[in-house]
Design a protein around this motif. Sequence first.
Motif, short mmCIF file in Angstrom:
data_model
loop_
_atom_site.label_atom_id
_atom_site.label_comp_id
_atom_site.label_asym_id
_atom_site.label_seq_id
_atom_site.Cartn_x
_atom_site.Cartn_y
_atom_site.Cartn_z
N LEU A 41 -5.93 106.07 89.67
CA LEU A 41 -4.66 106.38 89.00
C LEU A 41 -4.58 107.85 88.60
O LEU A 41 -3.50 108.43 88.56
N GLY A 42 -5.70 108.46 88.25
CA GLY A 42 -5.69 109.85 87.78
C GLY A 42 -6.55 110.75 88.64
O GLY A 42 -7.34 110.27 89.46
N GLU A 43 -6.41 112.07 88.45
CA GLU A 43 -7.18 113.00 89.28
C GLU A 43 -8.52 113.38 88.68
O GLU A 43 -9.39 113.86 89.37
N GLY A 44 -8.70 113.20 87.38
CA GLY A 44 -10.02 113.33 86.80
C GLY A 44 -10.48 114.73 86.45
O GLY A 44 -11.64 114.91 86.05
N ILE A 45 -9.63 115.72 86.55
CA ILE A 45 -10.11 117.08 86.25
C ILE A 45 -9.26 117.84 85.24
O ILE A 45 -9.73 118.78 84.60
N SER A 46 -8.00 117.45 85.07
CA SER A 46 -7.09 118.31 84.29
C SER A 46 -7.42 118.35 82.81
O SER A 46 -6.97 119.26 82.10
N ALA A 47 -8.22 117.39 82.30
CA ALA A 47 -8.61 117.43 80.88
C ALA A 47 -9.43 118.67 80.57
O ALA A 47 -9.55 119.07 79.41
N ARG A 48 -9.98 119.30 81.58
CA ARG A 48 -10.81 120.49 81.40
C ARG A 48 -10.00 121.77 81.46
O ARG A 48 -10.56 122.86 81.38
N PHE A 49 -8.68 121.64 81.59
CA PHE A 49 -7.81 122.82 81.70
C PHE A 49 -6.70 122.76 80.66
O PHE A 49 -6.28 121.68 80.26
N ASP A 50 -6.24 123.94 80.24
CA ASP A 50 -5.02 123.99 79.43
C ASP A 50 -3.85 123.64 80.33
O ASP A 50 -3.83 124.02 81.52
N PRO A 51 -2.84 122.95 79.77
CA PRO A 51 -1.69 122.57 80.61
C PRO A 51 -1.07 123.76 81.35
O PRO A 51 -0.61 123.61 82.48
N GLY A 52 -1.10 124.95 80.73
CA GLY A 52 -0.52 126.11 81.39
C GLY A 52 -1.29 126.54 82.63
O GLY A 52 -0.77 127.31 83.45
N ASP A 53 -2.52 126.05 82.76
CA ASP A 53 -3.34 126.42 83.91
C ASP A 53 -3.31 125.39 85.02
O ASP A 53 -3.96 125.58 86.06
N TRP A 179 -30.04 100.63 95.19
CA TRP A 179 -29.95 101.66 94.14
C TRP A 179 -29.89 103.07 94.72
O TRP A 179 -29.13 103.94 94.25
N ASP A 180 -30.70 103.31 95.75
CA ASP A 180 -30.71 104.66 96.32
C ASP A 180 -29.35 105.03 96.90
O ASP A 180 -28.95 106.20 96.89
N GLN A 181 -28.61 104.03 97.39
CA GLN A 181 -27.27 104.29 97.93
C GLN A 181 -26.29 104.67 96.82
O GLN A 181 -25.43 105.53 96.99
N LYS A 182 -26.41 103.98 95.69
CA LYS A 182 -25.55 104.32 94.55
C LYS A 182 -25.78 105.76 94.11
O LYS A 182 -24.84 106.53 93.88
N ILE A 183 -27.05 106.14 94.00
CA ILE A 183 -27.37 107.50 93.56
C ILE A 183 -26.94 108.52 94.62
O ILE A 183 -26.43 109.60 94.28
N ALA A 184 -27.09 108.17 95.88
CA ALA A 184 -26.64 109.09 96.94
C ALA A 184 -25.12 109.30 96.84
O ALA A 184 -24.63 110.43 96.99
N ALA A 185 -24.39 108.22 96.58
CA ALA A 185 -22.93 108.33 96.44
C ALA A 185 -22.59 109.17 95.21
O ALA A 185 -21.71 110.04 95.25
N TRP A 186 -23.30 108.93 94.12
CA TRP A 186 -23.05 109.68 92.88
C TRP A 186 -23.31 111.18 93.09
O TRP A 186 -22.57 112.03 92.58
N ASN A 187 -24.34 111.51 93.84
CA ASN A 187 -24.70 112.91 94.04
C ASN A 187 -23.63 113.70 94.80
O ASN A 187 -23.62 114.93 94.77
N PHE A 188 -22.72 112.98 95.48
CA PHE A 188 -21.62 113.69 96.15
C PHE A 188 -20.62 114.25 95.14
O PHE A 188 -19.86 115.15 95.47
N TYR A 189 -20.60 113.69 93.93
CA TYR A 189 -19.65 114.18 92.91
C TYR A 189 -20.25 115.41 92.22
O TYR A 189 -20.78 115.33 91.13
N GLU A 190 -20.10 116.51 92.90
CA GLU A 190 -20.71 117.77 92.46
C GLU A 190 -20.19 118.18 91.08
O GLU A 190 -18.98 118.17 90.83
N GLY A 191 -21.12 118.52 90.19
CA GLY A 191 -20.75 119.04 88.88
C GLY A 191 -20.46 117.98 87.83
O GLY A 191 -20.19 118.33 86.67
N GLU A 192 -20.52 116.70 88.18
CA GLU A 192 -20.20 115.66 87.21
C GLU A 192 -21.43 115.20 86.43
O GLU A 192 -21.31 114.67 85.34
N ALA A 193 -22.61 115.38 86.97
CA ALA A 193 -23.83 114.95 86.29
C ALA A 193 -24.30 116.03 85.31
O ALA A 193 -23.97 117.21 85.47
#
Length: 234
Positions: A41-53, A179-193
Amino acid sequence: MFNSKNRFLVIAAHPDDEVLAIGGILTRARDANVEVAVQFLGEGISARFDPGDFGNADYEMAMKTRMDGAKAALNLLGINKVHYENQYCCRFDSLDILDLVKLVECQIVDFNPTHIFTHNPIEVNVDHRITFRVVETATRPKPGLALREVYSFEIPCSGNWTFDDSFKPNLYVDVKEVWDQKIAAWNFYEGEARDFPFPRSVKGLETMAQYRGMQAGLELAEGLRLLRGVVTSD
Ligand SMILES: [Zn+2]
């Protein structure tokens, strides 16, 4: 649950919630040839920005990084039916709930899932809480749909940091073998960990899975809560 006749629809607030909550379950679904669709439903990144940005170069770069992560993670999990609704992150409370309900209702009619997985309402993150309410409304029982089971899941961080109540799973899925597959998938989300003891670290995720596992006699488990189940005569 892991029957190739089933169709799983995951309705998540943000890209990465699907892996954090049920990356192991989705891997098992892949291995069992269960068809899976995901709606973010959401893009997951805009909370880290001011609305003007919103929309500036840094925002677009962060968006691309998140989208690239989602594509790679979902590709690993064998999921090619993905819908990005791209609402602003952590601002679902400024939207008309009905508009979100209609988006989810469209997915339910189009994909006709047998199982739906979504957030639980006991979360710090406002988008997670509202997504639960949206799905509660969108899954009102209707004749003719294949839907038989609706589950909530938990997100480390947002789910661990509530003041009073906490998520109470009543179904535990063994994810040790995948489990290794879950962690491999998670590692694709760069910068979230971040580093442990942040819950959204590899060690944090494993600790959570061990805790849920201990509640069910398993080494590593993902917890679900059955919200509505229907047993038909066919
Ligand atoms: Zn989220």
